[in-house]
Each structure stands twice: as structure tokens, then as C-alpha cells.
Design a protein around this motif. Sequence first.
Motif, short mmCIF file in Angstrom:
data_model
loop_
_atom_site.label_atom_id
_atom_site.label_comp_id
_atom_site.label_asym_id
_atom_site.label_seq_id
_atom_site.Cartn_x
_atom_site.Cartn_y
_atom_site.Cartn_z
N ILE A 1 0.86 -1.19 0.00
CA ILE A 1 0.00 0.00 0.00
C ILE A 1 0.90 1.23 0.00
CG2 ILE A 1 -1.73 1.32 1.29
CD1 ILE A 1 -2.76 -1.31 2.42
N ILE A 2 0.66 2.13 -0.94
CA ILE A 2 1.45 3.36 -1.01
C ILE A 2 0.73 4.45 -0.23
CG2 ILE A 2 2.52 5.08 -2.53
CD1 ILE A 2 2.42 3.04 -4.78
N GLY A 3 1.42 5.05 0.72
CA GLY A 3 0.84 6.12 1.53
C GLY A 3 0.95 7.48 0.85
N SER A 4 0.49 8.50 1.55
CA SER A 4 0.42 9.85 0.96
C SER A 4 1.53 10.78 1.42
CB SER A 4 -0.94 10.48 1.28
OG SER A 4 -1.12 10.58 2.69
N GLY A 5 2.40 10.30 2.34
CA GLY A 5 3.48 11.15 2.80
C GLY A 5 3.03 12.15 3.84
N PRO A 6 3.79 13.23 4.03
CA PRO A 6 3.49 14.20 5.09
C PRO A 6 2.20 14.95 4.84
CG PRO A 6 5.21 15.03 3.65
CD PRO A 6 4.99 13.61 3.25
N ILE A 7 1.60 15.44 5.90
CA ILE A 7 0.37 16.22 5.81
C ILE A 7 0.67 17.56 5.14
CG2 ILE A 7 -1.49 17.34 7.10
CD1 ILE A 7 -1.45 14.23 7.26
N ILE A 8 -0.06 17.86 4.09
CA ILE A 8 0.02 19.17 3.44
C ILE A 8 -1.40 19.65 3.20
CG2 ILE A 8 2.28 18.90 2.33
CD1 ILE A 8 0.81 18.01 -0.20
N ILE A 9 -1.55 20.93 2.94
CA ILE A 9 -2.89 21.44 2.61
C ILE A 9 -3.31 20.81 1.28
CG2 ILE A 9 -4.21 23.48 1.94
CD1 ILE A 9 -2.54 25.09 3.92
N GLY A 10 -4.46 20.15 1.28
CA GLY A 10 -4.94 19.46 0.09
C GLY A 10 -4.81 17.96 0.21
N GLN A 11 -3.99 17.49 1.12
CA GLN A 11 -3.80 16.04 1.31
C GLN A 11 -3.47 15.79 2.77
OE1 GLN A 11 -2.21 13.38 -1.91
NE2 GLN A 11 -0.46 13.33 -0.56
N ALA A 12 -4.50 15.57 3.55
CA ALA A 12 -4.33 15.52 5.00
C ALA A 12 -4.51 14.10 5.52
CB ALA A 12 -5.30 16.49 5.66
N CYS A 13 -4.94 13.97 6.77
CA CYS A 13 -4.90 12.66 7.42
C CYS A 13 -6.05 11.75 6.99
CB CYS A 13 -4.86 12.81 8.93
SG CYS A 13 -6.27 13.65 9.64
N GLU A 14 -6.90 12.20 6.04
CA GLU A 14 -7.93 11.28 5.53
C GLU A 14 -7.29 10.05 4.87
OE1 GLU A 14 -7.39 14.52 2.35
OE2 GLU A 14 -7.65 14.45 4.52
N PHE A 15 -6.04 10.21 4.39
CA PHE A 15 -5.38 9.09 3.74
C PHE A 15 -4.69 8.19 4.76
CE2 PHE A 15 -5.77 12.37 0.45
CZ PHE A 15 -6.60 11.67 -0.41
N ASP A 16 -4.39 8.71 5.93
CA ASP A 16 -3.97 7.86 7.04
C ASP A 16 -5.11 6.93 7.41
OD1 ASP A 16 -2.46 6.92 9.30
OD2 ASP A 16 -3.59 8.28 10.57
N TYR A 17 -6.31 7.50 7.45
CA TYR A 17 -7.51 6.71 7.77
C TYR A 17 -7.75 5.64 6.72
CZ TYR A 17 -12.47 5.57 7.73
OH TYR A 17 -13.66 4.90 7.68
N SER A 18 -7.76 6.03 5.44
CA SER A 18 -8.08 5.06 4.38
C SER A 18 -6.99 4.00 4.26
CB SER A 18 -8.31 5.77 3.04
OG SER A 18 -7.19 6.54 2.68
N GLY A 19 -5.72 4.40 4.37
CA GLY A 19 -4.64 3.44 4.28
C GLY A 19 -4.65 2.45 5.43
N SER A 20 -4.95 2.95 6.63
CA SER A 20 -5.02 2.08 7.80
C SER A 20 -6.16 1.08 7.66
CB SER A 20 -5.22 2.91 9.07
OG SER A 20 -4.15 3.80 9.26
N GLN A 21 -7.30 1.58 7.20
CA GLN A 21 -8.46 0.70 7.03
C GLN A 21 -8.19 -0.38 6.00
OE1 GLN A 21 -12.27 2.11 5.67
NE2 GLN A 21 -13.03 2.30 7.73
N ALA A 22 -7.56 0.02 4.89
CA ALA A 22 -7.26 -0.94 3.83
C ALA A 22 -6.30 -2.02 4.31
CB ALA A 22 -6.67 -0.21 2.62
N ALA A 23 -5.27 -1.60 5.06
CA ALA A 23 -4.28 -2.56 5.56
C ALA A 23 -4.94 -3.59 6.48
CB ALA A 23 -3.16 -1.82 6.28
N LEU A 24 -5.75 -3.10 7.41
CA LEU A 24 -6.42 -4.02 8.34
C LEU A 24 -7.38 -4.95 7.60
CD1 LEU A 24 -7.14 -1.48 11.24
CD2 LEU A 24 -5.43 -3.32 11.24
N SER A 25 -8.04 -4.41 6.58
CA SER A 25 -8.98 -5.20 5.78
C SER A 25 -8.27 -6.33 5.05
CB SER A 25 -9.70 -4.28 4.78
OG SER A 25 -10.61 -5.00 3.99
N LEU A 26 -7.11 -6.04 4.47
CA LEU A 26 -6.35 -7.06 3.73
C LEU A 26 -5.74 -8.08 4.69
CD1 LEU A 26 -4.60 -4.81 1.05
CD2 LEU A 26 -6.55 -6.34 0.72
N LYS A 27 -5.30 -7.62 5.86
CA LYS A 27 -4.75 -8.55 6.85
C LYS A 27 -5.81 -9.55 7.31
CE LYS A 27 -2.05 -7.09 10.20
NZ LYS A 27 -1.55 -6.20 11.29
#
Length: 938
Positions: free
Chosen positions: A12-38
Amino acid sequence: MPKDTSIRSVLIIGSGPIIIGQACEFDYSGSQAALSLKEEGIEVSIINSNPATIMTDKVIADHVYLRPLSVDSIEQILIERKIDAVLPTMGGQTALNLCKEAEERGVWEKYGVRVIGVDVAAIEKTENREAFRQLMVDIGVGVANSRIANSYLEGKEAAQEIGYPLVIRPSYTLGGSGGGFVHKKEEFDQALKRGLEASPTHEVLVEQAVLGWKEYELELLRDTNDNVIIICSIENFDPMGIHTGDSITVAPAMTLSDRCYQDMRNQAIKMMRAIGNFAGGCNVQFSVNPDNDEIIAIEINPRVSRSSALASKATGYPIAKIASKLAIGYNLDEIENQITKTTSAYFEPTLDYVIVKVPRWNFDKFKGANMELGLQMKSVGEVMAIGRTFVEALQKACQSLEIGRAGLGADGKHNRSIEEIMYGLEHASWNRLFLIKDAMSMGVPLESIRKVTRIDKWFLSQIQELVQLEVELKRYSLNNIPKDFFFTLKQKGFSDIQIAYLLGNVTEDEVYDRRKSLGISRVYKMVDTCAAEFAAQTPYYYSTFEEENESLPSDKKKVIVLGSGPNRIGQGIEFDYSCVHGLLAAKETGFEAIMINCNPETVSTDFNMADKLYFEPVFWEHVREIIELENPIGVIVQLGGQTALKMAEKLHERGIKIIGTSYNDMDVAEDRGRFSDLLKELEIPYPKYGVAENAEEAIVVANEVGYPVLVRPSYVLGGQGMSIVINDEDLEKAVVKLLGDLPGIRVLIDHFLDRAEETESDSICDGEDVHIVGLMEHIEPAGIHSGDSFAVLPPFSLSEKVISDMEIYSKKIARALNVIGLLNIQFAVKDEKVYVIEANPRASRTVPFIAKAYDVPYINIAAKVMLGVNKLKDFKIERKLEGYAIKEPVFSFDKFPEVTKELGPEMKSTGESIRFIKDLEDPYFRKLYKDKSMYLSK
């Protein structure tokens, strides 16, 4: 069909550091996806450079690679892990762009890796503006009149052909970067130059501007059988012309006709099928002409988006979790609905409540910034509120923002300048919502407001109803408000403090006691995805005022964790990381873990992270009633940043146990006078200081402690309002401004140690033993906020004496403050002498960084210590860092090109990355040290 058994390992490729326009919503989605696949027995690897996220924690994935997001880094992981498939749809634009680059370089083909969740060709079709426009024309979906341009000449020809107003949209950018409106010919050249420079392909779309049209979003999921469902419809309160990330949004759509909605659904499904044959999620944005319901497509994103996190929390339907299962072959009807546990995921959610999202801005950090909202996103975070009606949810969202508002107005902070109000209505900024209410309160006709703002009349009429209720309330005193009317006020979202303000000479507590005596209390409703058609199994609640309460307290020992509210500069995702570990620690040690938070982007508000989730404002009235209902053994405030800490005094006053360090000891650390007295008693050096309540006192203090001085308000986070001044005149200006911005505060004035080095320590104390979590040395000198500094772990140039003094002082302070849990201390080092600048007995932004660098679950350990179930001696702590770890701040100055990039005592960074080096001869470090610290006397 069932899952594809050939996929045994996924990256799973993450989104990197928090910037305006790309915030922690991708921490949420990436975490959910990882747990789902596990869950499916798949080995999950994650690449992401952000140390502050739960996504890069071992509790989420099998293998975490904290490396720079580059194709070279990915190639190393493919070799090491023998990856079968890559999922690039969970890491925002960063991950999609990286996936596309790896495809172009032949990396996926070389290592036999499949791209799942999206077609690489779909990325090109959606990101290339001309390809997208042509595809829409080919499938019969309406688009705005537009032309592609790769040069000035092509741009000018397009403008001449289409006519003004225009919008310029650069290809392959995030958060609307480089885009903007052009209202007249004279503005065009500069706007075109900015757009061409922002696009990595030097390409822009010059497009007809449909200003004032309504904007909508749909969230879709599709499986391998080509079944498509619509998870959520989202309507923008603000019309076209404001980036959707900066718009107030509402779900479900409130003003959409059924015919138009069905047409929009059909077009969205057609669009998703046209961009590629893949299984996963998609976000589609439309614009609708309010005069005739004409629909045009704005864009389609073949990935989870900012709105996907919102839609997941709004509906209780975990989009990222389901999308990841679809990506490995499952069909929608083969996946269980996570909320009901009895229906399948092939079931479109139905809402019997209303969701309102309001963005959170930080213009105060960017002095001189252009605060007008437009195509380029400028907000740093957002809040979500749930209510039975639009206005109830809207008022709750305003209470959640952490900007000192008690709701939508009625709190003494209204604007009374009709000129400023009318200008603010036409030129939208962070406060337009409040100005609409102010305009109505001053008698400006609703139709006049509609013409200026182009906001739909239905929304404005809802706000006008609040004004009418306020007028009616003023006819009463507290003791003669009819119960039915009181009940109506609460149903419309009025807080007790708003009612107290409107009545005059009444306190919030008196209003609270009066309504309780009338039997008016909050009840809690379950978020169930299906409007109660099927029973829900997930304890995920929101409050309202009705008869039936669906949240039934258990008789277990329970702990409430207070969240950190919306992301903002100075209080970001690292506190959500801390809250998640607080929940996990509580559950692991036998407590029922209850979460209160209002941020839809975060993992802490995932419906299955806590034993019980209250999606509510971290606002005293709401927190108070949840505590009364649940009767916990205590409340954890140490993990949620300043938001949670602000509650400590009220909790203490009412005898509610604060888990960990006591309120009084936290207050000693916050109160500069008491803290300095403590340091003096402990014989620990600290800069000379004084406290003032006005400019005259400040000048006296400054001359006593000696210039230069650091001026700051007490009880703040992220260096808010801090400045360094060198004379009486500058000091007077700084103090007057501070007291104007933050009335009633005390101003702290410290002697500033010029040309000193800054260092930090983080530690855990169990009341007896102290464990030093980590010592860091900053590359920038003292005077630049620690959040904006490059921090090196462990220190790279400090003498043994300085390191020893830092450790001794950390332990002395921890014990003197009776710390139970976490403690962060900042030091200044000058001429081998160590001075203590400040101490914070709470989670800090650096603990997640240290935890990831040393590979030790420090927050989890600290939480168990706070809960009293463990002592430090119970843990075997082994550090694994070889070499050094560097915390790199990341900024979003590109959103504010008119603002100086100079750093100082007030924090401006939006996120951070981590980088590992083997030794100090590393070329990256040598250059960094030379660039950043050449003015230090080394």
C-alpha cells in the motif's frame, strides 16, 4: 467471485506528510485498507514517510517502510518482500502519481506486480484534463466548454474563443494548486503563467467558469461483476467557485430534485465504467445549473478521496475497507455489512440524520495571506457534525471548530459593520457562514444575501429560522421559558452558553440546571447505515434531543479518551495517533474504551477503533453529558493536544477524575510563574521572565529581563501569537495585538537566549521511575518553533555534560510535577549551559517520531502507565535505531505565495517526514546542516 488467492502480499502506497490538500484522511483510508487485507490473510507492506500517523505503526501492517516516497524506494521493497500486487488508491494524489511513474519506468512489469484497485490508464484519463474532457464528450456526459493549453499562445486563443469569466485548471496537481478564476482579460496572463508552472506537464485546461452553479459529489464503489453502488451524495453549501475542500458540505444532498439525482447517478456510473475496468472506489464531482438542472461533470477521482473519509463516517459504510476487498476479487454481495452484520455490502446506505462538514483554516499563521477562497484549497482540517436536522448539525459543527464559537452566532462575537459583512458575503473567506447569520440579524433580506453569495435559498432560510428563534427567546427570562420552546431551541442546536448569552445575566451552568429540571437531556442515536431498517451492531453514536436513547451504558469499568478535534497547524495527526494508542491500551487492559471526537479524517473516529464512539464536538456541554451518561472511572486528556487539555479545569472543578497527571500539576507547567518558581526551587536554569497584563507592565518587565525578549500568550499550542522583539516600541505593538486577538490573557515575557541551540526531551514517568524516551537536537537555532525545526535523534553534537544535564533536569521535573504519563521538555543550550524553556506534561508532536525511530510503542506504554495498570519496570524496552533519525518539517507555503516563508517562534509547518541516515557523513545531512545552521557558533 471469491478473493483472488494468487495475491498473497500487497504493497500500500501512503500519501506522505500532511500538506494542505492532502491531509490525514489518507492515514484513515490506508489504515483501514491494511487491516482489511490482513483480515484476509494477506501480508501487507506499507511505504509512507510520515512518522506521525497510525498508518505507519506496527499495529496496522506486517511491514512498515518509513522511506521517501520514490520509485527507487518502492523497487527496493518489491525485491525484499516479493510483492504480488500494489494498491495505490489509498494514498491520495501522491500515491497515484507514484504508481503512474513506476508504470512508465516499467517497474511493475519487471517484478511481476499487479496494480489493483485502479487501472493505470484510468489515472491518465482522469488527470489529463483534455483526455477527461474528450472522454466525457464521447460518452455523452456534459462538460464545461474548454480547451487545453501548453503555452501562452494556446492559452490566449482558448480565452478568446470561450470568453470570460474563465477557470484555469492545471493537470496533475493536488488541492487545486495553481488553479484560479479569471474574471477579466487583464488578469489572464498572470493566472495562465501560475497554472502552467504548477502543472508537472506544463499543461492547463482553460474552461468556462460556471460560477454560482451548485456543486455535488457522489461516492461510488464497483466490483469485478461491474456492480456499482452509490455510497453517499454530498452537496456543497457553497456554490461553484470554492474548492470543495474549502466548502461547507452536507450529506445527504438537501436541495437536489429526484429527477436530477437519478440523472446524476446514471452519469456517475457511466463515467466510472468509461475510465477503466477495475474494482474499487471512485469520487465524482458535478455542477448543476440552479435555473434548469443542467448537469456537467467537473472531475472523477479513481481513488479514495477527502470526501471518502467523510462519506464513510457519515454513513457508517467503511469505503476504504470495502474497496480494498473489492480490489482483491470479492464482489459486493460477498462482503458483510460492517454495521448491521446481517446484510451485505451490496446495500446502499440510507441516512435518517444530516451530516455537516465545516473546514478549519489557519490564516492566523500566514500573516498577509490572501484569505479569499477560490479554486485552490487553503483549509488545514475539518470537522463533521451529525444531527437530526441541518441546523442542528450546522450548530454542532460550529461548536467543534475550536475557534471560540458557541455555535452559529449568539455568542457575542458578531460583526456589526454592514460594509464588512457585505464585502465578506461577496468575497468568501473562513467566516462567511458567520457573516450570513450576522447579516440576517441586522435585517439584510434573505434574497439580497442569496444574490450576493449564490447559496441556495433553502440553506439560507434554515439559518434565518435561527435568527427568528433568537428574537423569540429574548422575550423570556430563564425561569419562564416554556418547556416546548426550550426543547425546540435544543433541537435546533443552540448550546446552553448561547442561550445564556441571549438571555443576559445568566450563566451556562444555570441554563444547564434549568433544562435538566425540565427533563430536557440529550439522547444518543446509533449511526446504522440503513435508517433502522435493520438492527445495527456497532456502537457508533451522535446526540440529539428526542425521547428514546439508544446508547445504553454497560456496567464495565470505562475510560473516556478526549480527541483533538480538527487538524490545524500546531495540533495535527500526531495527537490522533496518540488517542488511538490510548484506546488500544485501555482495551488491552480490560477497560471499555470510549472515544469522543469530531474529526472525520482520523482513525480515532473509525467506528471499530473504540468500544464506543461518540461522534460529537469536543465541547464542554457535549462532553459533560456523555460523562454523566457513561459514568467512567476517569477521562484521558493527555493525548488529545490542547483541545483535550482545555477541558481539564472543568473536569477538575466537578470532581471528575483526570487519568494520569493531575490538573494542578499540569497547571503548574502551563503557568509560567508557578513553573519558574519550581525550576528555581529545583536549581534548574531558566531564562529570566516576567508576566504582564498590559503594554505598560510589559515594558517594565522587558527592561528588567533584558532584550531581546520572547513575547507569548499563556496556555497556547503551536506557538500561537509568539514573537521576538528587541525594543520597547516593537514590544508595545506585539502586546497590544496579542490582547486584541486574545482578550483576557496574561502575556509572558522571557529573555530570549540569542544564538542558542534548541534541544528537546520526551519522557515517561510512572510517579517514581522516569524513562527518557528520546533526546533530540535541533538543527535550527532557538527562536524557530520546534515544530518547524529539523530535529535529530539522538543528538549529534552535544557534549556529554549537556546530555547529562538534559537527562537530570528531565527526571527532576517529571518527579516534581508528579507526572503520570508523558512529559515533553524544551531546552536552550548556550555556552554549555542548559536552560529549560518549557515543559508539557502531555503527548507531544515528537513522541510518535521517536516511537517510529526506535521501534518502541511509547504511547501505548505511557497510556498503560497513566491507567495505573503498569509501572515502567514492567516493560522491557529495547531500542533498534542504528545511526540517526531526522524529523523533517513540511510546509504548504505554495498555497500562500504572497506570504513570507521566514520562520520564527510561531509554528507554520503542516506536517513532517522522517529520514534515516547511517552516520553524520551522509551527504543529505552535511548539506542540511550547512544550509540550516551555518550561523550557529560551532
